[in-house]
Design a protein around this motif. Structure first.
Motif, mmCIF file in Angstrom:
data_model
loop_
_atom_site.group_PDB
_atom_site.id
_atom_site.type_symbol
_atom_site.label_atom_id
_atom_site.label_comp_id
_atom_site.label_asym_id
_atom_site.label_seq_id
_atom_site.Cartn_x
_atom_site.Cartn_y
_atom_site.Cartn_z
ATOM 1 N N PHE A 27 0.850 -1.176 0.000
ATOM 2 C CA PHE A 27 0.000 0.000 0.000
ATOM 3 C C PHE A 27 0.895 1.237 0.000
ATOM 4 C CE2 PHE A 27 -1.728 -3.390 2.558
ATOM 5 C CZ PHE A 27 -3.025 -3.544 2.089
ATOM 6 N N ALA A 28 0.333 2.349 -0.368
ATOM 7 C CA ALA A 28 1.037 3.624 -0.260
ATOM 8 C C ALA A 28 0.014 4.705 0.030
ATOM 9 C CB ALA A 28 1.802 3.945 -1.541
ATOM 10 N N GLY A 29 0.448 5.759 0.683
ATOM 11 C CA GLY A 29 -0.470 6.846 0.987
ATOM 12 C C GLY A 29 0.283 8.065 1.463
ATOM 13 N N VAL A 30 -0.489 9.099 1.736
ATOM 14 C CA VAL A 30 0.051 10.364 2.222
ATOM 15 C C VAL A 30 -0.470 10.575 3.640
ATOM 16 C CG1 VAL A 30 0.138 12.862 1.863
ATOM 17 C CG2 VAL A 30 0.128 11.317 -0.104
ATOM 18 N N VAL A 31 0.413 10.923 4.558
ATOM 19 C CA VAL A 31 0.029 11.170 5.947
ATOM 20 C C VAL A 31 -0.824 12.430 5.997
ATOM 21 C CG1 VAL A 31 0.886 11.675 8.272
ATOM 22 C CG2 VAL A 31 2.129 10.058 6.793
ATOM 23 N N GLU A 32 -2.046 12.288 6.540
ATOM 24 C CA GLU A 32 -2.971 13.421 6.629
ATOM 25 C C GLU A 32 -2.999 14.053 8.013
ATOM 26 O OE1 GLU A 32 -6.803 12.270 5.254
ATOM 27 O OE2 GLU A 32 -6.107 11.958 3.203
ATOM 28 N N ALA A 33 -2.639 13.297 9.039
ATOM 29 C CA ALA A 33 -2.616 13.808 10.410
ATOM 30 C C ALA A 33 -1.641 12.960 11.207
ATOM 31 C CB ALA A 33 -4.010 13.735 11.026
ATOM 32 N N GLU A 34 -1.155 13.509 12.301
ATOM 33 C CA GLU A 34 -0.293 12.727 13.174
ATOM 34 C C GLU A 34 -0.771 12.860 14.599
ATOM 35 O OE1 GLU A 34 3.682 14.929 14.369
ATOM 36 O OE2 GLU A 34 3.415 14.951 12.212
ATOM 37 N N GLY A 35 -0.644 11.769 15.335
ATOM 38 C CA GLY A 35 -1.089 11.746 16.723
ATOM 39 C C GLY A 35 -0.034 12.292 17.663
ATOM 40 N N GLU A 36 -0.461 12.492 18.886
ATOM 41 C CA GLU A 36 0.433 12.992 19.928
ATOM 42 C C GLU A 36 1.591 12.028 20.127
ATOM 43 O OE1 GLU A 36 0.186 13.873 24.691
ATOM 44 O OE2 GLU A 36 -1.602 14.173 23.469
ATOM 45 N N GLY A 37 2.792 12.537 20.175
ATOM 46 C CA GLY A 37 3.974 11.719 20.419
ATOM 47 C C GLY A 37 4.566 11.070 19.181
ATOM 48 N N VAL A 38 3.979 11.309 18.018
ATOM 49 C CA VAL A 38 4.504 10.723 16.779
ATOM 50 C C VAL A 38 5.640 11.587 16.269
ATOM 51 C CG1 VAL A 38 3.980 10.161 14.372
ATOM 52 C CG2 VAL A 38 2.298 9.694 16.155
ATOM 53 N N SER A 39 6.803 10.961 16.003
ATOM 54 C CA SER A 39 7.938 11.731 15.514
ATOM 55 C C SER A 39 8.536 11.139 14.238
ATOM 56 C CB SER A 39 9.020 11.817 16.602
ATOM 57 O OG SER A 39 9.464 10.515 16.944
ATOM 58 N N GLU A 40 8.065 9.946 13.838
ATOM 59 C CA GLU A 40 8.655 9.274 12.673
ATOM 60 C C GLU A 40 8.134 9.806 11.337
ATOM 61 O OE1 GLU A 40 7.027 7.469 15.068
ATOM 62 O OE2 GLU A 40 8.763 6.796 16.205
ATOM 63 N N VAL A 41 6.971 10.435 11.344
ATOM 64 C CA VAL A 41 6.375 10.950 10.107
ATOM 65 C C VAL A 41 5.850 12.355 10.336
ATOM 66 C CG1 VAL A 41 5.696 8.651 9.295
ATOM 67 C CG2 VAL A 41 4.082 10.014 10.615
ATOM 68 N N GLU A 42 5.626 13.059 9.231
ATOM 69 C CA GLU A 42 5.031 14.393 9.289
ATOM 70 C C GLU A 42 3.878 14.458 8.297
ATOM 71 O OE1 GLU A 42 7.926 17.418 8.590
ATOM 72 O OE2 GLU A 42 9.210 16.780 10.249
ATOM 73 N N VAL A 43 2.935 15.338 8.546
ATOM 74 C CA VAL A 43 1.825 15.529 7.621
ATOM 75 C C VAL A 43 2.385 15.847 6.241
ATOM 76 C CG1 VAL A 43 -0.168 16.982 7.080
ATOM 77 C CG2 VAL A 43 0.239 16.253 9.437
#
Length: 51
Positions: free
Chosen positions: A20-36
């Motif tokens: 699968f592939a996609g684009v990050v639309e939001a990130e939860g509290e404490g997430v540092s591995e990805v960005e919107v």
């Protein structure tokens, strides 16, 4: 790329894998591995069902 551990035995017939592939639309509290806005691939191993 993140790959799930699929080291257990599988009954036949199975699907040999999915990706699968996609684009990050939001990130939860404490997430540092990805960005919107990041484009991210993902793969599952044989026999896993998507939900």
């Amino acid at each position: 790329m993140y790959v799930l551990d699929v080291s257990c035995a599988h009954e036949l017939p199975i699907t040999l894998g999915r990706d699968f592939a996609g684009v990050v639309e939001a990130e939860g509290e404490g997430v540092s591995e990805v960005e919107v806005g990041d484009e991210r691939p993902f793969a599952t191993g044989p026999g896993r069902n998507s939900s």
